[in-house]
Design an enzyme around this catalytic site. Structure first.
Site, short mmCIF file in Angstrom:
data_model
loop_
_atom_site.label_atom_id
_atom_site.label_comp_id
_atom_site.label_asym_id
_atom_site.label_seq_id
_atom_site.Cartn_x
_atom_site.Cartn_y
_atom_site.Cartn_z
N CYS A 280 35.47 41.66 -20.47
CA CYS A 280 36.80 40.41 -20.50
C CYS A 280 37.07 40.90 -21.48
CB CYS A 280 35.78 38.73 -21.18
SG CYS A 280 33.80 39.23 -20.56
N CYS B 195 23.86 24.06 -29.00
CA CYS B 195 23.63 25.00 -27.70
C CYS B 195 23.49 26.29 -28.20
CB CYS B 195 24.95 24.47 -28.09
SG CYS B 195 25.97 25.21 -26.41
FE1 SF4 Z 1 32.43 38.76 -22.40
FE2 SF4 Z 1 30.88 37.46 -23.98
FE3 SF4 Z 1 30.98 39.66 -24.21
FE4 SF4 Z 1 32.76 38.87 -24.70
S1 SF4 Z 1 31.17 38.28 -25.88
S2 SF4 Z 1 32.86 40.78 -23.40
S3 SF4 Z 1 32.97 37.02 -23.22
S4 SF4 Z 1 30.42 39.13 -21.63
#
Ligand code: SF4
Ligand code: SAM
Ligand code: DTB
Length: 317
Positions: free
Chosen positions: A61, A132
């Site tokens: 990401c 959550c």
């Molecule tokens: Fe992606 Fe979540 Fe991993 Fe960050 S923690 S790289 S947002 S999957």
């Protein structure tokens, strides 16, 4: 024509783009009308975040400090022991948060890791807080276990619309995200899903993200709208310069299209003026992260937030 009745309307991108294109004052008025129909306009829900497993994530990401693929200041850590998690939850409760959100930098939880998170959920719940977690993609059966442990919300963001998604993330797909959201919904857990604004997406991408959230079989109960926090070392480190009013318009579009959802003014508050935050609340945001840290980045300290609540006559719920 923009529909008059907001309830369970199947939104089109054109309709949401038309919302974005309204004069700002008219858009805020419309968002306020919807907001006041379903919510106390002066009440804000407060959740506190804790990163229970930081860094070293396999995913790519482009915005994230926790991806193992980028050289960021975030150090990789192991899953936190239960007693440390509970100590943080007690502090959050004492400071006035009603929900405790635990985040893990995983593509998805392994079964033995999940067992430890289940224990955290049970114990935080026993403190009398809503729970959550955000753990990445779930495998079949995992959502049911979380439900049994007493989990109230699962956070899993669509992050951006289907079209832009592949430019930001290549290690999993938009459909993978939808699949986990289905599993969470089917297990009877409340869905928390939203996105990030300011990653270089177009207004049309933003409108399409809102449509994809609003048109889910059931709209998410909670919709976090994050402003990108640019992280040095990530591909989006240099992204910035989004007009703050465009962010406020996105909050308004979420409020109008998801009238009964809690819309959360999420990451990026530390960089916002109090005045822009007030406009976000006016546009229908009624939830926020409360506490000095998000996962790996800062959040306004509680004194600043308490002062803002006082200045605006807001109450925490
Ligand atoms: Fe992606 Fe979540 Fe991993 Fe960050 S923690 S790289 S947002 S999957
Ligand atoms: N790994 C899990 C996942 O990706 O679902 C959970 C943790 S992940 C950090 C949770 C969310 O934080 C992401 O979906 C994204 O919306 C948000 N986020 C991460 N880094 C961000 C950043 N730099 N700015 C704004 N939001 C961010
Ligand atoms: C969400 O939508 N935003 C929160 C929570 N869900 C997990 C996370 C924001 C992270 C901001 C960047 C960081 O602190 O690492």
């Amino acid at each position: 024509m923009i529909p008059v009745s907001e309830e369970r309307h199947q939104w089109t991108v054109e309709e949401v783009l038309a919302l974005y294109e309204m004069p700002f004052m008219d858009l805020i008025w419309r968002a306020q009308e919807v907001h006041r129909k379903y919510f106390d306009p002066n009440a804000i829900q407060r959740s506190t975040l804790l990163s229970v497993k930081t860094g070293g994530c396999s995913e790519d990401c482009s915005y994230c400090s926790q991806s193992a693929r980028y050289d960021t200041d975030t150090e990789r850590e192991r899953l936190m022991p239960l007693d440390e998690v509970l100590a943080a939850a007690r502090v959050a409760k004492d400071k006035g948060a009603s929900r405790f959100c635990m985040g893990a930098a995983w593509r998805g939880p392994k079964d033995n890791d999940l067992d430890r998170v289940l224990e955290m959920v049970r114990e935080v719940k026993a403190l009398g807080m809503q729970t959550c977690v955000t753990l990445g993609m779930l495998k079949s059966g995992q959502a049911e276990k979380l439900k049994e442990a007493g989990l109230d919300y699962y956070n899993h963001n669509l992050d951006t619309d289907r079209e832009f998604y592949g430019q930001v993330i290549k290690t999993h797909t938009h459909d993978d995200r939808l699949d986990t959201l289905d599993q969470v919904r089917d297990a009877g857990i409340n869905v928390c899903s939203g996105g990030i604004i300011g990653m270089g997406e177009s207004r049309k991408n933003r409108a399409a993200l809102i449509v994809q959230l609003a048109n889910l079989p059931k709209a998410p109960e909670s919709v976090p709208i994050n402003h990108l926090v640019p992280i040095p070392g990530t591909p989006l480190a240099e992204n910035g310069g989004l007009d703050p009013f465009e962010f406020v318009r996105t909050i308004a579009a979420a409020r109008i299209t998801m009238p009964t959802s809690w819309v959360r003014l999420s990451a990026g508050r530390q960089e916002m003026t109090d005045e822009i935050q007030a406009l976000c609340f006016l546009a229908g945001a009624n939830s926020m992260f409360y506490g000095d840290r998000l996962l790996t980045t800062g959040n306004p300290d509680v004194e600043r937030d308490d002062r803002l609540f006082e200045r605006l006559g807001l109450k925490a719920v």
